[in-house]
Motif scaffolding. Structure first.
Motif, short mmCIF file in Angstrom:
data_model
loop_
_atom_site.label_atom_id
_atom_site.label_comp_id
_atom_site.label_asym_id
_atom_site.label_seq_id
_atom_site.Cartn_x
_atom_site.Cartn_y
_atom_site.Cartn_z
N GLU A 97 0.83 -1.22 0.00
CA GLU A 97 0.00 0.00 0.00
C GLU A 97 0.86 1.26 0.00
N GLU A 98 1.91 1.26 0.78
CA GLU A 98 2.80 2.43 0.78
C GLU A 98 3.41 2.65 -0.60
N LYS A 104 0.88 4.08 -3.11
CA LYS A 104 0.77 5.54 -2.96
C LYS A 104 1.85 6.22 -3.78
N LYS A 107 1.19 6.05 -7.55
CA LYS A 107 0.24 7.08 -7.98
C LYS A 107 0.90 8.44 -8.04
N GLU A 108 1.71 8.77 -7.03
CA GLU A 108 2.41 10.06 -7.00
C GLU A 108 3.37 10.19 -8.18
N LYS A 134 -8.18 1.24 -5.47
CA LYS A 134 -8.15 2.37 -4.52
C LYS A 134 -7.20 3.46 -5.00
N TYR A 135 -6.10 3.08 -5.64
CA TYR A 135 -5.10 4.05 -6.07
C TYR A 135 -5.12 4.29 -7.58
#
Length: 362
Positions: free
Chosen positions: A50-51, A54, A57-58, A93-94
């Motif tokens: 999950e990290e 993130k 996506k960034e 989610k991302y």
């Protein structure tokens, strides 16, 4: 083959979505794909995932390429499917889609496979975390579960089950039928397997396109490819390829594949030591609107920032080869999530933002 998408259908599908860009993904705390999918230690690795999602996506990525592990499906069937679903949920989610690889010829010879669950050991300083890597000269033909009388029907059942279960799932963008067909000296053995797997999936008729890539094209013509790679191209809805070659070779390869009249995806690239760089190739893929998945994301136990063993072997035979061993091979981020090279990430973010603006204004 029946149900192959027409050129019109695949172009409509391809142009209906933003530019596909991402990476071949495994979290940094995985030693291999058994680690990626097994129950042992999964919850901690899922937190890492999950990290890293993130960060994906960034960075501007919107897709990942992942490879299914048969041993985990076989030994932990029900819980594996639950974990796979959780992976897909996290992707959604991302804003990340998945290109799912169902079979793979990048394999070690019999007796050198990793075939047990539990704690996965790894060797420091080696690409893939193994001294005896499939990316080196191991002598014999790579071994596959499809070679085994007991496991062959189970492997085919796995493919049928997974594709049927997710055939209309928008979280999965493409079915990558077979990775690097014919690699590990398996060309003649793989051709009938490839045909059977294509037939199984075509009967299911999923809503996602199918592909099996060419990986040895380089500067050759399509007619010079092994029969198994020609079959892959002739039966893929969308054309995928691998290239760890330099910029000029990639331009030639793209020109050749464009003759097939279908959208293109480079599903494996980035080998800085071999002059296959973010700075040259990512803008090229953007300009040509070629989907792309570099190998690796955050450096970790799998150690794909190290060169392939075959690269070291060739250099040891000919030290005059002009390869740059001062550079990382794959991967974009350090274990602390700082970029390997901040300028690479700035460039990726710039072109992904341009692509999204292009799509918004079309």
């Amino acid at each position: 083959m029946e149900n192959r998408w027409s050129k019109e259908k695949i172009w409509k599908w391809y142009n209906s979505r933003p530019w596909i860009r991402g990476c071949n993904y495994m979290s940094a705390d995985c030693a291999n794909r058994i680690d990626q999918w097994q129950e042992y230690g999964f919850e901690e690795r899922f937190k890492t995932t999950e990290e890293e999602f993130k960060l994906l996506k960034e960075t501007g990525f919107n897709s990942i390429r992942i490879i299914i592990e048969f041993l985990v499906w076989k030994e932990e069937h029900d819980s594996f499917l639950k974990r796979f679903d959780r992976y897909l949920d996290l992707c959604e989610k991302y804003g990340i889609t998945c290109m799912v690889v169902l079979a793979n010829d990048c394999m070690r010879p019999k007796g050198l496979e990793i075939n047990t669950l539990g704690e996965q050991k790894y060797d420091l300083g080696y690409h893939g975390g193994r001294k005896l890597s499939q990316h080196g000269n191991l002598g014999g033909m790579g071994h596959h579960y499809l070679d085994e009388e007991e496991n062959r029907p189970l492997y085919l059942k796995m493919i049928e089950e997974i594709v049927t279960r997710y055939k209309d799932d928008k979280r999965i963008i493409i079915w990558n039928v077979y990775n690097e067909v014919g690699n590990s000296k398996r060309a003649e053995v793989t051709l009938p397997n490839l045909k059977e797997i294509f037939e199984i999936i075509r009967k299911i008729n999923p809503s996602q396109p199918l592909t099996a890539e060419t990986w040895t094209l380089g500067k050759k013509e399509i007619s010079e490819l092994p029969e198994v790679e020609q079959f892959a191209l002739e039966n893929s809805d969308i054309i995928s390829f691998h290239s760890y070659d330099d910029y000029v070779t990639n331009v030639k390869l793209i020109k050749t594949l464009k003759k097939l009249g279908r959208p293109l995806i480079n599903s494996e690239w980035l080998a800085r030591c071999l002059d296959n760089s973010v700075f040259e190739l990512f803008p090229l893929f953007y300009l040509e609107k070629i989907g792309c998945y570099n190998w690796g994301f955050v450096a970790g136990k799998y150690q794909t920032y190290e060169p392939w063993n075959s690269v070291w072997e060739r250099y040891e035979k000919d030290p005059n080869i002009k390869w740059d061993f001062t550079k990382w091979f794959h991967d974009l981020y350090r274990p602390n999530h700082r970029p390997y090279d901040p300028k690479e990430i700035e460039l990726i973010k710039y072109f992904t933002s341009l692509a999204d603006e292009d799509f918004k204004n079309k």
